[in-house]
Design an enzyme around this catalytic site. Structure first.
Site, PDB file in Angstrom:
ATOM      1  N   GLN A   1      40.384  45.329 -20.628  1.00 47.74           N
ATOM      2  CA  GLN A   1      41.642  46.061 -20.456  1.00 47.74           C
ATOM      3  C   GLN A   1      42.804  45.324 -21.145  1.00 47.74           C
ATOM      4  O   GLN A   1      43.911  45.254 -20.609  1.00 47.74           O
ATOM      5  CB  GLN A   1      41.928  46.257 -18.973  1.00 47.74           C
ATOM      6  CG  GLN A   1      41.097  47.351 -18.327  1.00 47.74           C
ATOM      7  CD  GLN A   1      41.460  48.737 -18.831  1.00 47.74           C
ATOM      8  OE1 GLN A   1      42.574  48.989 -19.289  1.00 47.74           O
ATOM      9  NE2 GLN A   1      40.500  49.653 -18.771  1.00 47.74           N
ATOM     10  N   SER A   2      42.573  44.845 -22.340  1.00 49.59           N
ATOM     11  CA  SER A   2      43.565  44.039 -23.040  1.00 49.59           C
ATOM     12  C   SER A   2      44.783  44.844 -23.485  1.00 49.59           C
ATOM     13  O   SER A   2      44.664  45.838 -24.209  1.00 49.59           O
ATOM     14  CB  SER A   2      42.918  43.394 -24.267  1.00 49.59           C
ATOM     15  OG  SER A   2      43.880  42.789 -25.100  1.00 49.59           O
TER      16      SER A   2
END
Length: 342
Positions: free
Chosen positions: A75-76
């Site tokens: 989930q960068s």
């Protein structure tokens, strides 16, 4: 310090607002809290990586790159913003996503930032947690180069001396806003992970001799490692700006007591902090970075670690897009109860 000597693109919405958080300050009984709204930088929903990418993407174009290669966790936020500016500049974007949490939650693996990465045309590859990401990036870039591409590697979080220039500039921006409004900043605090944001702020304040302390709340590494990473990068950034020896070791402080079970795994106090910011200030934090930074700040206030007369600026590094990958963490698995008929 003259940052205009460095190549830079201008796509961030700057300056970001510096706003008082009067409701939250009152609820916590002081000190006076302020928020630097770097969730409002404008690139695919904004976030702190946008400032770094202004310098990094300028360097990529100057070197003739046609493909951006970077990495981050599933989930960068960095990956989302990198994918956005790559597609805007007409560059290919190759991404390595490290599975740091081991989650099998479909929302975490396919919603939130992952969905947005795909919408913006990035090519995604997942690798196991614990992978040597720098080596993996180098291997991917070599493969692309052998196939005729001109790759430009951006490290995780955009955290190298070029990227950290974005937060040296943020330090100048904060000083300008404070001077114009008559605000005496006693402390700047934020979530610290890949080290670029904290290193840039420390370097910016150190090279201007403004004596504004910075406190980073760690989201992954133990304190000794985090402070060492920040200090090394802050020194390299100051050196790049032509100010060697400007940064003292005592200017780098990290509190890593709020990491919990690991990167990307929110604690109960993380979720409480998200709730308090949302309900008192209408601000959306994220469960990975800003939520843990806010949890540390709130706990420090409750423990009396800060004088009630202080002005504390919390740098909101963005990331609300990741909330959609964490629905189960909030216990919102059921629909609201229907209102009774009138």
């Amino acid at each position: 310090m003259l940052l205009s000597r460095f190549p830079r693109l201008h796509f961030a919405h700057l300056p970001t607002p510096l706003e008082p958080m009067e409701n939250l300050s009152k609820a916590l009984g002081g000190p006076q809290l302020w928020v630097k709204r770097d969730d409002c930088t404008g690139l695919a929903g904004g976030g702190n990586k946008t400032r770094k990418l202004e310098f990094l993407m300028a360097d990529a174009l100057a070197k003739g790159a046609d493909t951006i290669v970077t990495q981050g966790a599933t989930q960068s936020n960095h990956v989302r913003q990198s994918a956005a500016i790559a597609t805007r500049l007409g560059l290919a974007c190759e991404i390595l996503l490290e599975d740091r949490t081991g989650s099998d939650d479909p929302d975490y693996n396919h919603n939130g930032n992952v969905l947005l990465d795909q919408m913006m045309g990035a090519s995604l590859r997942q690798v196991p947690g614990g992978t040597d990401m720098n080596a993996a990036l180098a291997d991917l870039a070599a493969t692309l180069e052998n196939n005729g591409a001109k790759p430009y590697i951006i490290p995780g979080g955009g955290s190298n001396p070029i990227g950290a220039l974005g937060y040296a500039h943020c330090a100048l921006e904060l000083l300008y806003q404070a001077n114009n409004s008559g605000l005496n900043i006693d402390l700047v605090t934020h979530a610290t992970g890949s080290a670029g944001t904290q290193a840039g702020l420390v370097a910016g304040f150190a090279t201007t001799r403004s004596h504004v302390p910075v406190l980073g709340y760690g989201v992954r590494a133990p304190r000794a490692q985090q402070e060492a990473n920040v200090y090394t990068l802050a020194c390299a950034t100051a050196d790049l700006m032509g100010c060697p020896d400007a940064v003292g070791r005592d200017q780098v402080v990290a509190n890593c007591n709020y990491v919990g079970a690991g990167y990307g795994i929110p604690r109960e106090d993380t979720l409480e902090a998200l709730s308090l910011f949302a309900r008192y200030e209408g601000l959306l934090l994220d469960p990975v970075y800003s939520g843990k930074g806010a949890a540390g700040l709130i706990d420090g206030i409750r423990k009396g670690e800060f004088d009630k007369s202080m002005n504390i600026v919390f740098v909101h590094t963005g990331g609300a897009q990741a909330l959609f990958g964490y629905r189960q963490a909030f216990g919102f698995d059921t629909y609201p109860v229907a209102a009774p008929s009138l």
